[in-house]
Motif scaffolding. Sequence first.
Motif, PDB file in Angstrom:
ATOM      1  N   ILE A  48       9.910   8.636   9.349  1.00  0.00           N
ATOM      2  CA  ILE A  48      10.007   9.829   8.511  1.00  0.00           C
ATOM      3  C   ILE A  48       8.627  10.424   8.222  1.00  0.00           C
ATOM      4  CG2 ILE A  48      12.178   9.066   7.485  1.00  0.00           C
ATOM      5  CD1 ILE A  48      10.553   8.291   4.964  1.00  0.00           C
ATOM      6  N   GLY A  49       7.578   9.875   8.859  1.00  0.00           N
ATOM      7  CA  GLY A  49       6.237  10.431   8.710  1.00  0.00           C
ATOM      8  C   GLY A  49       5.680  10.352   7.303  1.00  0.00           C
ATOM      9  N   CYS A  50       6.047   9.315   6.548  1.00  0.00           N
ATOM     10  CA  CYS A  50       5.605   9.219   5.153  1.00  0.00           C
ATOM     11  C   CYS A  50       4.156   8.758   5.032  1.00  0.00           C
ATOM     12  CB  CYS A  50       6.524   8.283   4.374  1.00  0.00           C
ATOM     13  SG  CYS A  50       6.410   6.546   4.858  1.00  0.00           S
ATOM     14  N   GLY A  51       3.609   8.115   6.072  1.00  0.00           N
ATOM     15  CA  GLY A  51       2.232   7.640   6.014  1.00  0.00           C
ATOM     16  C   GLY A  51       2.043   6.367   5.218  1.00  0.00           C
ATOM     17  N   GLY A  52       3.141   5.763   4.758  1.00  0.00           N
ATOM     18  CA  GLY A  52       3.025   4.562   3.947  1.00  0.00           C
ATOM     19  C   GLY A  52       2.483   3.355   4.689  1.00  0.00           C
ATOM     20  N   CYS A  53       2.459   3.432   6.019  1.00  0.00           N
ATOM     21  CA  CYS A  53       1.976   2.307   6.828  1.00  0.00           C
ATOM     22  C   CYS A  53       0.479   2.364   7.095  1.00  0.00           C
ATOM     23  CB  CYS A  53       2.721   2.293   8.166  1.00  0.00           C
ATOM     24  SG  CYS A  53       2.486   3.820   9.127  1.00  0.00           S
ATOM     25  N   SER A  54      -0.196   3.415   6.647  1.00  0.00           N
ATOM     26  CA  SER A  54      -1.574   3.679   7.082  1.00  0.00           C
ATOM     27  C   SER A  54      -2.550   2.572   6.696  1.00  0.00           C
ATOM     28  CB  SER A  54      -2.055   5.020   6.523  1.00  0.00           C
ATOM     29  OG  SER A  54      -1.971   5.028   5.106  1.00  0.00           O
ATOM     30  N   HIS A  57      -0.496  -1.401   7.923  1.00  0.00           N
ATOM     31  CA  HIS A  57      -0.043  -1.592   9.311  1.00  0.00           C
ATOM     32  C   HIS A  57       1.340  -2.243   9.354  1.00  0.00           C
ATOM     33  CE1 HIS A  57      -3.670  -0.031  10.945  1.00  0.00           C
ATOM     34  NE2 HIS A  57      -4.424  -0.971  10.402  1.00  0.00           N
ATOM     35  N   ARG A  58       2.136  -1.934   8.357  1.00  0.00           N
ATOM     36  CA  ARG A  58       3.533  -2.341   8.317  1.00  0.00           C
ATOM     37  C   ARG A  58       4.355  -1.130   7.882  1.00  0.00           C
ATOM     38  NH1 ARG A  58       1.489  -5.917  10.521  1.00  0.00           N
ATOM     39  NH2 ARG A  58       1.779  -8.169  10.310  1.00  0.00           N
ATOM     40  N   CYS A  59       5.535  -0.985   8.469  1.00  0.00           N
ATOM     41  CA  CYS A  59       6.404   0.104   8.065  1.00  0.00           C
ATOM     42  C   CYS A  59       6.965  -0.168   6.673  1.00  0.00           C
ATOM     43  CB  CYS A  59       7.549   0.270   9.073  1.00  0.00           C
ATOM     44  SG  CYS A  59       8.636   1.664   8.708  1.00  0.00           S
ATOM     45  N   VAL A  60       7.148   0.893   5.892  1.00  0.00           N
ATOM     46  CA  VAL A  60       7.666   0.724   4.534  1.00  0.00           C
ATOM     47  C   VAL A  60       9.120   0.276   4.536  1.00  0.00           C
ATOM     48  CG1 VAL A  60       6.069   2.410   3.554  1.00  0.00           C
ATOM     49  CG2 VAL A  60       8.312   3.178   4.371  1.00  0.00           C
ATOM     50  N   PHE A  61       9.833   0.518   5.629  1.00  0.00           N
ATOM     51  CA  PHE A  61      11.227   0.084   5.711  1.00  0.00           C
ATOM     52  C   PHE A  61      11.286  -1.371   6.192  1.00  0.00           C
ATOM     53  CE2 PHE A  61      11.602   4.763   6.624  1.00  0.00           C
ATOM     54  CZ  PHE A  61      12.122   5.100   5.391  1.00  0.00           C
ATOM     55  N   GLN A  62      11.950  -2.189   5.425  1.00  0.00           N
ATOM     56  CA  GLN A  62      11.968  -3.622   5.689  1.00  0.00           C
ATOM     57  C   GLN A  62      13.323  -4.131   6.175  1.00  0.00           C
ATOM     58  OE1 GLN A  62       9.141  -5.429   5.233  1.00  0.00           O
ATOM     59  NE2 GLN A  62       7.985  -3.699   4.430  1.00  0.00           N
ATOM     60  N   ASP A  63      14.254  -3.214   6.473  1.00  0.00           N
ATOM     61  CA  ASP A  63      15.628  -3.629   6.718  1.00  0.00           C
ATOM     62  C   ASP A  63      16.015  -3.679   8.191  1.00  0.00           C
ATOM     63  OD1 ASP A  63      15.421  -0.914   7.051  1.00  0.00           O
ATOM     64  OD2 ASP A  63      17.207  -0.396   5.885  1.00  0.00           O
ATOM     65  N   ASP A  64      15.018  -3.704   9.091  1.00  0.00           N
ATOM     66  CA  ASP A  64      15.328  -3.863  10.510  1.00  0.00           C
ATOM     67  C   ASP A  64      14.210  -4.650  11.193  1.00  0.00           C
ATOM     68  OD1 ASP A  64      13.272  -1.957  10.939  1.00  0.00           O
ATOM     69  OD2 ASP A  64      14.695  -0.309  11.049  1.00  0.00           O
ATOM     70  N   ARG A 100       8.045   4.034  15.108  1.00  0.00           N
ATOM     71  CA  ARG A 100       7.526   3.319  13.944  1.00  0.00           C
ATOM     72  C   ARG A 100       6.589   2.186  14.344  1.00  0.00           C
ATOM     73  NH1 ARG A 100      12.768   1.466  11.581  1.00  0.00           N
ATOM     74  NH2 ARG A 100      11.448   0.328  10.121  1.00  0.00           N
ATOM     75  N   PHE A 101       6.904   1.509  15.420  1.00  0.00           N
ATOM     76  CA  PHE A 101       6.090   0.400  15.949  1.00  0.00           C
ATOM     77  C   PHE A 101       4.677   0.880  16.268  1.00  0.00           C
ATOM     78  CE2 PHE A 101       5.189  -2.040  20.020  1.00  0.00           C
ATOM     79  CZ  PHE A 101       4.939  -3.271  19.433  1.00  0.00           C
ATOM     80  N   PHE A 102       4.579   1.966  17.016  1.00  0.00           N
ATOM     81  CA  PHE A 102       3.259   2.450  17.426  1.00  0.00           C
ATOM     82  C   PHE A 102       2.547   3.220  16.317  1.00  0.00           C
ATOM     83  CE2 PHE A 102       4.785   1.479  21.682  1.00  0.00           C
ATOM     84  CZ  PHE A 102       3.638   1.017  22.300  1.00  0.00           C
ATOM     85  N   TYR A 103       3.289   3.824  15.410  1.00  0.00           N
ATOM     86  CA  TYR A 103       2.668   4.558  14.307  1.00  0.00           C
ATOM     87  C   TYR A 103       2.108   3.594  13.257  1.00  0.00           C
ATOM     88  CZ  TYR A 103       2.126   8.536  11.078  1.00  0.00           C
ATOM     89  OH  TYR A 103       1.623   9.511  10.249  1.00  0.00           O
ATOM     90  N   ALA A 104       2.865   2.539  12.962  1.00  0.00           N
ATOM     91  CA  ALA A 104       2.451   1.620  11.898  1.00  0.00           C
ATOM     92  C   ALA A 104       1.474   0.557  12.395  1.00  0.00           C
ATOM     93  CB  ALA A 104       3.676   0.944  11.274  1.00  0.00           C
ATOM     94  N   GLY A 105       1.738   0.005  13.563  1.00  0.00           N
ATOM     95  CA  GLY A 105       0.937  -1.116  14.042  1.00  0.00           C
ATOM     96  C   GLY A 105      -0.495  -0.724  14.379  1.00  0.00           C
ATOM     97  N   GLY A 106      -1.420  -1.627  14.115  1.00  0.00           N
ATOM     98  CA  GLY A 106      -2.821  -1.381  14.449  1.00  0.00           C
ATOM     99  C   GLY A 106      -3.342  -2.371  15.476  1.00  0.00           C
TER     100      GLY A 106
END
Length: 206
Positions: A48-54, A57-64, A100-106
């Motif tokens: 959703i492009g929230c930027g919370g992973c910046s 380096h983890r996505c804010v959604f934890q349910d998958d 999400r994998f490539f956006y969040a991961g560093g």
Amino acid sequence: MKVLLINGSPNEKGCTYTALNEAAGVLNENGVETEIVSIGKQPIRGCIGCGGCSNSHRCVFQDDIVNGIIEKMEAADGLIIGSPVYFASPNGNLISMLDRFFYAGGCFAHKPAAAVASARRAGTTATLDDLNKYFTIRQMPVVSSTYWNMVHGSCPEDVAKDEEGLQSMRNLGRNMAWLLKCIEAGKEKGVETPVSENTKRTNFIR
């Protein structure tokens, strides 16, 4: 050395797995550890492009599965992503995961990567184009084979008869193992990975 292989098919042991497993076998023969991870059949939400992973380096959604796969990638030295062809493109669930994998991961820069496509007949090159773009925006050397990285068939038994496709998978595994060893040898000789410039974003629309 370890390569993470992501099976982007909902079928854990289907055609895409058959292709990835062929490459994994050759990697193992060349002294490279492998792990094949299936994205499964459960829904995966899109970015959703929230930027919370910046920072984390983890996505804010934890349910998958996304953060779990990021953790696996952090411990890996290379990556192979396989997808079935859905309407001349990768599986939608896989795309949601990869965004999400490539956006969040560093943890991607300078790790060799490759894409694999599986189809009954067509749509493979478009699928490979989609997947390869993730690698090139994250500074990952793209590993090739002696033909495009694809297999054909409607079931694993069909893929097992695709001699050229499976040969391409084996040669892909050899090339991935070779590049990983070259990178390791370079590190031992003091060759450092490139340091990127600080990101600049150009936006001409005001």
